[in-house]
Design an enzyme around this catalytic site. Sequence first.
Site, short mmCIF file in Angstrom:
data_model
loop_
_atom_site.label_atom_id
_atom_site.label_comp_id
_atom_site.label_asym_id
_atom_site.label_seq_id
_atom_site.Cartn_x
_atom_site.Cartn_y
_atom_site.Cartn_z
N ASP A 87 17.92 -9.65 -3.91
CA ASP A 87 17.79 -8.47 -4.76
C ASP A 87 18.89 -8.39 -5.81
O ASP A 87 20.02 -8.84 -5.58
CB ASP A 87 17.87 -7.21 -3.91
CG ASP A 87 16.51 -6.83 -3.31
OD1 ASP A 87 15.61 -7.69 -3.29
OD2 ASP A 87 16.37 -5.68 -2.86
N ASP A 88 18.51 -7.74 -6.94
CA ASP A 88 19.41 -7.35 -8.02
C ASP A 88 19.71 -8.50 -9.00
O ASP A 88 19.20 -9.58 -8.85
CB ASP A 88 20.72 -6.75 -7.50
CG ASP A 88 20.48 -5.62 -6.50
OD1 ASP A 88 19.45 -4.94 -6.63
OD2 ASP A 88 21.31 -5.44 -5.61
N HIS B 283 21.74 -9.82 -0.61
CA HIS B 283 22.32 -9.34 -1.87
C HIS B 283 23.42 -10.31 -2.32
O HIS B 283 24.58 -10.11 -1.99
CB HIS B 283 22.91 -7.94 -1.69
CG HIS B 283 21.87 -6.87 -1.56
ND1 HIS B 283 21.32 -6.49 -0.37
CD2 HIS B 283 21.27 -6.10 -2.51
CE1 HIS B 283 20.43 -5.53 -0.58
NE2 HIS B 283 20.38 -5.28 -1.87
#
Length: 235
Positions: free
Chosen positions: A56-57, A198
Amino acid sequence: MSRGRRLFLAAALLAALAVGLAYAAYQVSRARCFALAAPAVCRVATTEPVVALTFDDGPTPAGLDALLPELERRGVRATFFLVGAEAAERPDLVRRLVASGHEVGNHSWSHVRMIGRGRGFYDAEIHRTNQALRAAGAEPVLFRPPDGKKLLGLPLALRRHDLKMIMWTVEDPATRDPAAFAQAVTSQVRGGDIILLHPMYADPTARRALPMILGGLAAKGLRPVTVSELLAKAA
Ligand code: ZN
């Protein structure tokens, strides 16, 4: 019973009801495998020994520089849920993901909590991100809610935009030791699960743990795939 007492009881009952409803809404907003109005996919029932690997991100150079060679070395394709504003700033990184065979999903434009907003807000967050990703060669069909939060407006918006809501089964363990991090992920994970990591920002733990996670999955006989590949293997 006096009128005053009846009024007091009615008010107390309404207050308890409001608290109960607020609590229920809170639980639904954070549920991993349930959403109102649209499915929230947290794992896939499959007979095959596969798990989806998701990041993610970002995208950030630090994230991609660490992950892509390692994924390439093991022939693994993963799903990256990108923040629209960051993808628009760094379309070269999105192109790099696409060229490496990875799947790119929509993770909202500004990564704000997508609860309690108007219809136009959800539509703009989703549409702008889709446009930025498409401009860099990706074809997003999946959406991951920022912080996994959703209530009613977001699922309805995802239906309008024909995006599937993807949650997760296993997420970053609360340790900064890469070996313990990898051990915690691989000991929990089962076939059909969706792993969320992450790796994009300052904390290097997930980046450093990735080689050990991939090794641990291989040792368990689990093959990492993209979310769309996992969905296609539903029993
Ligand atoms: Zn995020």
